[in-house]
Design an enzyme around this catalytic site. Structure first.
Site, mmCIF file in Angstrom:
data_model
loop_
_atom_site.group_PDB
_atom_site.id
_atom_site.type_symbol
_atom_site.label_atom_id
_atom_site.label_comp_id
_atom_site.label_asym_id
_atom_site.label_seq_id
_atom_site.Cartn_x
_atom_site.Cartn_y
_atom_site.Cartn_z
ATOM 1 N N HIS A 59 48.577 37.508 30.134
ATOM 2 C CA HIS A 59 47.513 38.332 30.711
ATOM 3 C C HIS A 59 47.252 37.927 32.160
ATOM 4 C CE1 HIS A 59 43.348 40.211 30.605
ATOM 5 N NE2 HIS A 59 43.223 39.340 31.592
ATOM 6 N N GLU A 60 47.122 36.611 32.380
ATOM 7 C CA GLU A 60 46.845 36.118 33.725
ATOM 8 C C GLU A 60 48.001 36.391 34.671
ATOM 9 O OE1 GLU A 60 43.989 35.143 34.768
ATOM 10 O OE2 GLU A 60 43.111 35.256 32.760
ATOM 11 N N HIS A 63 47.800 39.745 36.220
ATOM 12 C CA HIS A 63 46.993 39.744 37.449
ATOM 13 C C HIS A 63 47.772 39.137 38.609
ATOM 14 C CE1 HIS A 63 43.476 40.985 35.264
ATOM 15 N NE2 HIS A 63 43.352 39.853 34.586
ATOM 16 N N ASP A 168 37.418 41.324 34.018
ATOM 17 C CA ASP A 168 38.271 42.412 34.497
ATOM 18 C C ASP A 168 37.529 43.742 34.571
ATOM 19 O OD1 ASP A 168 40.291 40.562 34.607
ATOM 20 O OD2 ASP A 168 41.188 41.147 32.697
#
Length: 363
Positions: A59-60, A63, A168
């Site tokens: 997930h990170e 980004h 987010d």
């Protein structure tokens, strides 16, 4: 952040895990055994948590890799019991760029869930009666691990879309608002909503789940801190180093002694000093090093000064030095013009400049 274990590097980003992560593993094992589960169930639950955090890392990186396309570097990811934190150098002020970066993380979780769905025999679960289904999903097993991971990734995506800035969803909200208004106002609105939702999390956490209290506090102070930083950066926008730097400074030589510096320290308000030799800046003498070596008054400055320092160009933006102060250990920098020392700038002077600018705006 102290107390971390370095797990390695991926895409030139350090992945670290904070020591408090062990608490969530211990808590999961405790709840599993307390609910009547076996050590096998506890082990599978631990595997499940570890896999969730693998998904959090992915997930990170959603980004991070999106931000990299816009020139934003990320030094590390730190895994905490409440999730992952990517230490980006900055957040783009372009709202479209911020929107894409914010959406990239939850998009990764949705993509993971869709891939997992390909390997889950959904019909098998629908064939079970209610009692069988309850027994089947009451504990994590090798048989239902994928369905648990599927559900967890959907939950992570949905949770991150909650408009609780700086999560987010809050960043998505700020980006959308910033397309219609200035960034300071957009951040203030998103931060206010985030802090309200944080208080809701705390209240619900007190009543039902203490874990939500930690998340609520993290969101509340995160929203407050980023809102404050955005306001400060706005005050510095368009201003140069030359407008806020210190010009009346004492310059030391490498062969000066600690005794010489103590006299300067006590006779004025300066705490940090620039060391120059033959018109060239060769070091910075920090206040902490002066105090640390104050007993040895004959010690030469060249043996104490820091030779690892950054000089700031006279014509640089004040926003840049503000970001540098927030990422570097030092709060004191030499200011140069064509490699010639012309002054210095520190956090105290920068703060005073922002206070003056804030006062001018309110009048």
């Amino acid at each position: 952040m102290k107390g971390v274990l370095n797990l390695g590097r991926l895409f030139n980003v350090n992945i670290e895990i904070h020591w408090t992560f062990i608490f969530i593993l211990a808590w999961v094992v405790f709840l599993e055994l307390k609910s009547g589960g076996t050590f096998y169930n506890a082990a599978m639950s631990t595997v499940f948590i570890v896999l969730i955090f693998v998904c959090v890392v992915m997930h990170e990186f959603g980004h991070i890799l999106t931000a990299r396309k816009f020139g934003v570097r990320t030094k590390k990811i730190t895994l905490l019991p409440i999730g992952g934190v990517a230490s980006m150098d900055t957040i783009p002020e372009n709202p479209k760029q911020e929107l894409l970066i914010a959406l990239a993380g939850p998009a990764v979780n949705i993509a993971i869930a869709m891939v997992l769905l390909l390997f889950i025999k959904v019909s098998f679960f629908f064939e079970q009666d209610s009692n069988q289904l309850e027994n089947l999903v009451s504990h994590v097993t090798s048989q239902n691990l994928l369905i648990y991971l599927f559900s967890a990734n959907i939950a992570l995506a949905v949770f991150n879309f909650i408009p609780a800035f700086p999560m987010d969803g809050g960043r998505v909200l700020r980006a959308i608002l910033a397309m219609k208004m200035d960034r300071v106002t957009a951040t203030n609105i998103a931060s206010g909503i985030g802090q309200f939702l944080a208080l809701v999390f705390v209240i619900v956490g007190i009543l039902y789940n203490p874990f939500l209290i930690i998340i609520g506090l993290f969101i509340y102070f995160g929203a407050y801190g980023e809102n404050k930083m955005v306001r400060q950066l706005a005050l510095l926008k368009g201003h140069k180093i030359s407008e806020a730097m210190l010009t009346n400074i004492s310059v030391l030589k490498p062969d000066n002694t600690i005794e010489d510096v103590i006299e300067l320290l006590l006779s004025g308000t300066e705490k940090n000093f620039i060391v120059v030799q033959e018109s060239k800046t060769v070091g910075i003498l920090h206040h902490r090093d002066i105090i640390k070596n104050s007993k040895n008054k004959n010690l030469l400055i060249k043996d104490v000064m820091s030779t690892s320092f950054k000089s700031i160009d006279l014509h640089a933006d004040l926003k840049d030095i503000f970001k540098l102060i927030n990422t570097e250990k030092s709060h004191f920098f030499a200011v140069t013009n064509n490699d010639k020392l012309v002054g210095a700038i520190d956090l105290t002077n920068l703060t005073e400049f922002m206070l003056i600018q804030a006062n001018l705006i309110t009048k």
